[in-house]
Write a protein that holds these residues in place. Structure first.
Motif, PDB file in Angstrom:
ATOM      1  N   GLU A   1       0.752  -1.238   0.070  1.00 21.78           N
ATOM      2  CA  GLU A   1      -0.023   0.057  -0.076  1.00 21.78           C
ATOM      3  C   GLU A   1       0.926   1.287   0.105  1.00 21.78           C
ATOM      4  OE1 GLU A   1      -2.632   0.020   3.119  1.00 21.78           O
ATOM      5  OE2 GLU A   1      -3.930  -1.921   2.460  1.00 21.78           O
ATOM      6  N   HIS A   2       1.921   1.178   0.708  1.00 20.72           N
ATOM      7  CA  HIS A   2       2.767   2.289   0.631  1.00 20.72           C
ATOM      8  C   HIS A   2       3.956   2.225  -0.529  1.00 20.72           C
ATOM      9  CE1 HIS A   2       1.535   4.079   4.270  1.00 20.72           C
ATOM     10  NE2 HIS A   2       1.297   2.861   4.976  1.00 20.72           N
ATOM     11  N   LYS A   3       3.879   1.557  -1.440  1.00 18.32           N
ATOM     12  CA  LYS A   3       4.566   1.374  -2.510  1.00 18.32           C
ATOM     13  C   LYS A   3       6.072   0.728  -2.157  1.00 18.32           C
ATOM     14  CE  LYS A   3       1.427   3.644  -5.372  1.00 18.32           C
ATOM     15  NZ  LYS A   3       0.370   2.945  -5.117  1.00 18.32           N
ATOM     16  N   LEU A   4       6.011  -0.139  -1.291  1.00 18.51           N
ATOM     17  CA  LEU A   4       7.516  -0.562  -0.876  1.00 18.51           C
ATOM     18  C   LEU A   4       7.419  -2.039  -1.242  1.00 18.51           C
ATOM     19  CD1 LEU A   4       7.648   1.024   2.601  1.00 18.51           C
ATOM     20  CD2 LEU A   4       8.852   1.792   0.838  1.00 18.51           C
ATOM     21  N   ASN A   5       7.486  -2.217  -2.382  1.00 17.43           N
ATOM     22  CA  ASN A   5       7.409  -3.752  -3.164  1.00 17.43           C
ATOM     23  C   ASN A   5       8.600  -4.429  -2.672  1.00 17.43           C
ATOM     24  OD1 ASN A   5       5.029  -2.893  -4.223  1.00 17.43           O
ATOM     25  ND2 ASN A   5       5.989  -2.162  -6.113  1.00 17.43           N
ATOM     26  N   ASP A   6       9.565  -4.095  -2.752  1.00 12.64           N
ATOM     27  CA  ASP A   6      10.760  -4.955  -2.173  1.00 12.64           C
ATOM     28  C   ASP A   6      10.678  -5.328  -0.642  1.00 12.64           C
ATOM     29  OD1 ASP A   6      11.125  -2.190  -1.558  1.00 12.64           O
ATOM     30  OD2 ASP A   6      13.347  -2.281  -1.447  1.00 12.64           O
ATOM     31  N   VAL A   7       9.976  -4.330   0.113  1.00 14.37           N
ATOM     32  CA  VAL A   7       9.841  -4.748   1.452  1.00 14.37           C
ATOM     33  C   VAL A   7       8.834  -5.949   1.571  1.00 14.37           C
ATOM     34  CG1 VAL A   7       9.289  -3.927   3.764  1.00 14.37           C
ATOM     35  CG2 VAL A   7      10.820  -2.730   2.230  1.00 14.37           C
ATOM     36  N   ALA A   8       7.835  -5.539   0.715  1.00 22.39           N
ATOM     37  CA  ALA A   8       6.888  -6.664   0.632  1.00 22.39           C
ATOM     38  C   ALA A   8       7.031  -7.858   0.338  1.00 22.39           C
ATOM     39  CB  ALA A   8       5.446  -5.865  -0.258  1.00 22.39           C
ATOM     40  N   GLU A   9       7.981  -7.951  -0.469  1.00 24.78           N
ATOM     41  CA  GLU A   9       8.623  -9.366  -1.106  1.00 24.78           C
ATOM     42  C   GLU A   9       9.119  -9.920   0.055  1.00 24.78           C
ATOM     43  OE1 GLU A   9      10.775  -9.240  -4.824  1.00 24.78           O
ATOM     44  OE2 GLU A   9       9.181  -7.818  -5.570  1.00 24.78           O
ATOM     45  N   LYS A  10      10.084  -9.183   0.994  1.00 25.88           N
ATOM     46  CA  LYS A  10      10.753  -9.889   1.931  1.00 25.88           C
ATOM     47  C   LYS A  10       9.695 -10.214   2.961  1.00 25.88           C
ATOM     48  CE  LYS A  10      14.955  -9.459   0.568  1.00 25.88           C
ATOM     49  NZ  LYS A  10      15.939 -10.544   0.154  1.00 25.88           N
ATOM     50  N   PHE A  11       8.555  -9.500   3.426  1.00 26.66           N
ATOM     51  CA  PHE A  11       7.483  -9.962   4.541  1.00 26.66           C
ATOM     52  C   PHE A  11       6.741 -11.342   3.723  1.00 26.66           C
ATOM     53  CE2 PHE A  11       7.570  -5.597   6.063  1.00 26.66           C
ATOM     54  CZ  PHE A  11       8.049  -5.746   7.427  1.00 26.66           C
ATOM     55  N   ILE A  12       6.437 -11.121   2.507  1.00 23.55           N
ATOM     56  CA  ILE A  12       6.004 -12.499   2.024  1.00 23.55           C
ATOM     57  C   ILE A  12       6.784 -13.777   2.131  1.00 23.55           C
ATOM     58  CG2 ILE A  12       5.158 -13.570  -0.190  1.00 23.55           C
ATOM     59  CD1 ILE A  12       3.909 -10.664  -0.913  1.00 23.55           C
TER      60      ILE A  12
END
Length: 61
Positions: free
Chosen positions: A20-31
Motif C-alpha cells: 500500500e505504501h509502494k514498498l514492493n521490495d519490502v513486501a516481497e521480503k515479508f511474503i
C-alpha cells in the motif's frame, strides 16, 4: 504451531501494508518470511500428528 501460524499472518499483513505504501521490495521480503512461517506450521502439524506430545510416550516411539 500456533505461534508460527500467527507469525505467517503477521508477515502477510505487513506485506500488504508495504504494498500500500509502494514498498514492493519490502513486501516481497515479508511474503518470503510469511511463507517460511507457513512451512514451519505445516511441519509442526505433521509432526504433532505422527508423534504423541507427552514426553514419556514420545521417546517410546
Amino acid at each position: 504451531m500456533q505461534a508460527e501460524l500467527s507469525g505467517a499472518g503477521m508477515y502477510f499483513s505487513l506485506a500488504r501494508l508495504a504494498k500500500e505504501h509502494k514498498l514492493n521490495d519490502v513486501a516481497e521480503k515479508f511474503i518470503e518470511l510469511a511463507n517460511e512461517h507457513a512451512q514451519m506450521t505445516s511441519f509442526y502439524a505433521e509432526f504433532c500428528g505422527r508423534y504423541p506430545l507427552e514426553e514419556h510416550k514420545f521417546w517410546q516411539n
